[in-house]
Design an enzyme around this catalytic site. Structure first.
Site, PDB file in Angstrom:
ATOM      1  N   ASP A  56       0.823  -1.199   0.000  1.00  0.00           N
ATOM      2  CA  ASP A  56       0.000   0.000   0.000  1.00  0.00           C
ATOM      3  C   ASP A  56       0.871   1.269   0.000  1.00  0.00           C
ATOM      4  OD1 ASP A  56      -2.654   1.327   0.561  1.00  0.00           O
ATOM      5  OD2 ASP A  56      -1.559   1.964   2.349  1.00  0.00           O
ATOM      6  N   GLU A  85       0.961  -0.733  -5.259  1.00  0.00           N
ATOM      7  CA  GLU A  85      -0.137   0.235  -5.308  1.00  0.00           C
ATOM      8  C   GLU A  85       0.505   1.605  -5.510  1.00  0.00           C
ATOM      9  OE1 GLU A  85      -3.331   3.039  -3.754  1.00  0.00           O
ATOM     10  OE2 GLU A  85      -1.677   2.465  -2.460  1.00  0.00           O
TER      11      GLU A  85
HETATM   12  C1  GLC Z   1      -3.874   3.514  -0.276  1.00  0.00           C
HETATM   13  C2  GLC Z   1      -5.260   2.955  -0.060  1.00  0.00           C
HETATM   14  C3  GLC Z   1      -6.145   4.055   0.417  1.00  0.00           C
HETATM   15  C4  GLC Z   1      -5.594   4.624   1.695  1.00  0.00           C
HETATM   16  C5  GLC Z   1      -4.129   5.049   1.534  1.00  0.00           C
HETATM   17  C6  GLC Z   1      -3.484   5.309   2.845  1.00  0.00           C
HETATM   18  O1  GLC Z   1      -3.843   4.471  -1.276  1.00  0.00           O
HETATM   19  O2  GLC Z   1      -5.727   2.381  -1.236  1.00  0.00           O
HETATM   20  O3  GLC Z   1      -7.460   3.613   0.602  1.00  0.00           O
HETATM   21  O4  GLC Z   1      -6.360   5.730   2.101  1.00  0.00           O
HETATM   22  O5  GLC Z   1      -3.379   4.044   0.913  1.00  0.00           O
HETATM   23  O6  GLC Z   1      -3.273   4.099   3.522  1.00  0.00           O
END
Ligand code: GLC
Length: 648
Positions: A279, A321
């Site tokens: 993430d 991500e």
């Molecule tokens: C990523 C997640 C998102 C979250 C962010 C902070 O982008 O997909 O939902 O708010 O990380 O953890």
């Protein structure tokens, strides 16, 4: 040759060896294979830290011993297949366990539903302990491994993962690698003044350093969490909080943080996770004078995680991500000597954003331009293709591409926000703005697939014809990603055309975060009525499950087959080929509300027409062209079968 190929070779000889039960020699070989690169990365990040490197080596051995035997053998099987996640057979779904069906046992109960739809890859949103109030949908983690009791027990989770393995369902969970919640044990210890723990985060006694950082750090959540530092009175210090003020950024310049996070990552993998979603990984390294995103050190750190994980659990993949600029995303697959040695999988965020751009403009020029500019991804790597997810749609196009089309980038982005967020009376979309920044004029878009495509408006006005048109659009959008190279990920609810959910506005922990508009409670009533073919929800489900089955039966559509984009000469059409000799498939999608045509002689030369006839795999029907033109209906989707013989 990347490290995956080397580990495949090592596993191959090992699988043939009779001493198969004792896997320790294999660990030694794997470590030897990765050690040079691990050492290089470690000392580039932590010069002179021989002490910590020694700790790393002993941690790796200890972590391998903890890997459950069943998973160690699964790792070997996966290596035998190589880049297993590239197979056409994987079709994914993303869901919140609580919103889907209450909790973990509720999820297990729905395995037959996944099977009915054809899903065998699940991204379950965070399940581990988090603060009770605001917690960013679980992305504020208070533990990396302990299941939050609201979802069930550890035993429930264990049973779920073993059921998934039995059924061949792949599990993806988040590894929230950039930050913890302010209730995480390290944060609590830092607050209590326990020595050493303040250095697990970026903490400062006054504004000197925070102010220097702020000069170049953008804001992720400008509306709800402006600024990147939070004052913590108990510590008498400022703490870096790039996301929400309750999410503390981990300080990876401290090698102890890397080592502890490596242990957390493997512990999570050892629970039976097949893909770890890293993430917010673009934010992992911070440097004054930069935007602290996509820094070279962040890439080194991710490769270091990858190469260590490969020694212990080479069957576990990492998904990036990285919702960043198009040319930055591909860098998460690794570059130079680290090509293919960083993340195996990444979100194809550019593709997703360009598809939404094409819906609004009814043109595929930006889509084609953007996709053509993305360099090919390294062998052994894969995209995740998606239409919607739990987050917003960021308009991360390359400004240069917008300008080349003769458009003004700022004005074009404003148009897209206006089109999707109910600021144009002729637009059928029912979206909401997420995090509008009045200082920069930037904003993002949120809403469910069906609502953004016009279903909510059509149902409200009782316009059955318009609703049918939305069905076509949903099928076209999903038909494109189901034919594309990479794992298609369906957002739970889209398979039955679920609309926006406005109930978040009544919850004080969610009301300021419009992303909750697209995190609905699953509509089991519509699912119970799937046999009623008069219902639009049933028909959307049937179309999508049909496309899924077709995809899973066509190796040309998997990640190993080549993709060739075609400029059809008609800017409303998106045309690409998935090449696999005589099993190739030609995909044609029409983003316009009118029928559009394609020059049939071209399709004929490419082998998709014979005697003026073509067959669309989707409905299995054979049709003939008229006056040399192939006609595609409004929002129509063709997957044309190769006729064999002609060059592919
Ligand atoms: C990523 C997640 C998102 C979250 C962010 C902070 O982008 O997909 O939902 O708010 O990380 O953890």
């Amino acid at each position: 040759m990347n490290q995956l190929a080397i580990h495949q070779l090592l596993a191959g000889t090992y699988l043939e060896s009779p001493a198969k039960k004792d896997l320790k020699p294999l660990f030694d070989k794997r470590l030897a294979a990765n050690l040079g690169l691990i050492q290089e990365l470690f000392f580039a990040l932590y010069p002179g830290r021989e002490d910590s490197f020694g700790d790393l080596l002993s941690i790796l051995g200890a972590l391998f011993r903890k890997r459950p035997e069943e998973l160690r053998f699964q790792d070997l099987e996966r290596l035998r297949e190589g880049a297993w996640y590239q197979s056409e057979k994987w079709v994914g779904m993303q869901l919140y366990a609580d919103r889907f069906n209450g909790d973990i046992p509720g999820l297990e109960e729905k395995i037959p539903y996944f099977e009915k739809l054809g899903i065998n890859f699940l991204h379950i949103m965070p399940l581990t302990r988090r603060p009770a109030g605001e917690n960013d949908g679980g992305y504020a983690v208070s533990s990396y491994t302990e299941i939050d009791p609201v979802f069930g027990t550890e035993a429930d989770f264990k049973r779920l993962t073993s059921r998934f393995r039995e059924k061949g369902i792949c599990l993806m969970l988040d590894f929230v690698v950039n930050h913890t919640s302010d209730e995480f044990p390290w944060a609590q210890k830092a607050r209590a003044g326990e020595p050493g723990y303040a250095d697990y985060y970026y903490t400062y006694p006054d504004r000197t350093i925070p102010d220097l950082f702020e000069e170049s750090l953008p804001e992720v959540f400008p509306e709800t969490s402006p600024g990147n530092f939070t004052w913590i009175p108990e510590m008498d210090r400022w703490v870096m909080t790039v996301f929400n003020d309750y999410q503390w950024d981990l300080n990876y310049s401290n090698p102890k943080v890397f080592l502890a996070m490596l242990e957390n990552m493997v512990a999570l993998a050892n629970k039976g996770v097949d893909v770890l979603r890293f993430d917010a990984l673009a934010f992992l390294w911070k440097k004054i004078g930069t935007d602290s995103q996509n820094l070279p050190e962040a890439h080194m750190l991710i490769s270091l995680f990858r190469l260590c994980l490969q020694v212990i659990a080479p069957g576990v993949a990492i998904l990036a991500e990285a919702i960043v600029a198009p040319h930055e995303i591909v860098r998460y697959f690794g570059e130079g000597r680290f090509k293919g040695n960083e993340c195996e999988i990444a979100y194809n965020a550019t593709f997703m954003a360009c598809l939404w751009n094409s819906v609004a403009t009814k043109k595929t020029n930006l889509l084609n331009k953007s996709l053509r500019s993305i360099p090919p991804i390294p062998p052994g790597c894969s995209w995740v293709n998606y239409i919607r997810c739990h987050d917003d749609i960021g308009l991360g196009f390359d400004d240069r591409h917008i300008e080349e089309l003769g458009w003004d980038p700022g004005a074009h982005r404003r148009f897209l926000i206006d089109y999707y967020c109910q600021r144009l009376d002729w637009s059928p979309a029912r979206g909401a703005v997420f995090m509008f920044n009045p200082l920069t004029g930037d904003g993002r878009i949120t809403g469910s697939t069906a609502s953004l495509l016009g279903l909510e408006a059509a149902l409200e006005s009782g316009d059955a014809e318009a609703a049918e048109g939305v069905l076509d659009k949903i099928v076209m959008m999903y038909g494109i990603i189901l034919a594309s190279a990479g794992i298609p990920l369906i957002y739970a609810g889209d398979e039955i055309g679920m609309l926006n959910d406005y109930s978040y506005l009544r919850d004080k922990n969610k009301e300021n975060d419009s992303r909750w508009i697209n995190r609905p409670f699953h509509d089991w009533e519509s699912v119970a009525a799937l046999d009623d073919k008069g219902k639009l929800t049933s028909r959307i489900f049937d179309h999508i499950s049909h496309l899924i089955r077709l995809r899973r039966a066509n190796p040309a559509l998997g990640g190993r087959g080549a993709t060739v984009l075609h400029q059809s000469g008609n800017e409303h059409l998106f045309v690409f080929e998935r090449r696999a000799g005589i099993r190739s498939i030609l995909v044609i999608a029409n983003f316009d509300e009118n029928p559009q045509v394609l020059n049939a002689s071209w399709a004929s030369g490419a082998g998709y027409l014979e005697g003026g006839k073509y067959r669309n795999l989707i409905d299995g029907k054979e049709s003939a062209v008229q006056s040399g033109l192939l006609e595609i209906p409004p929002y129509g989707l063709f997957w044309l079968e190769h006729k064999g013989g002609a060059p592919a």
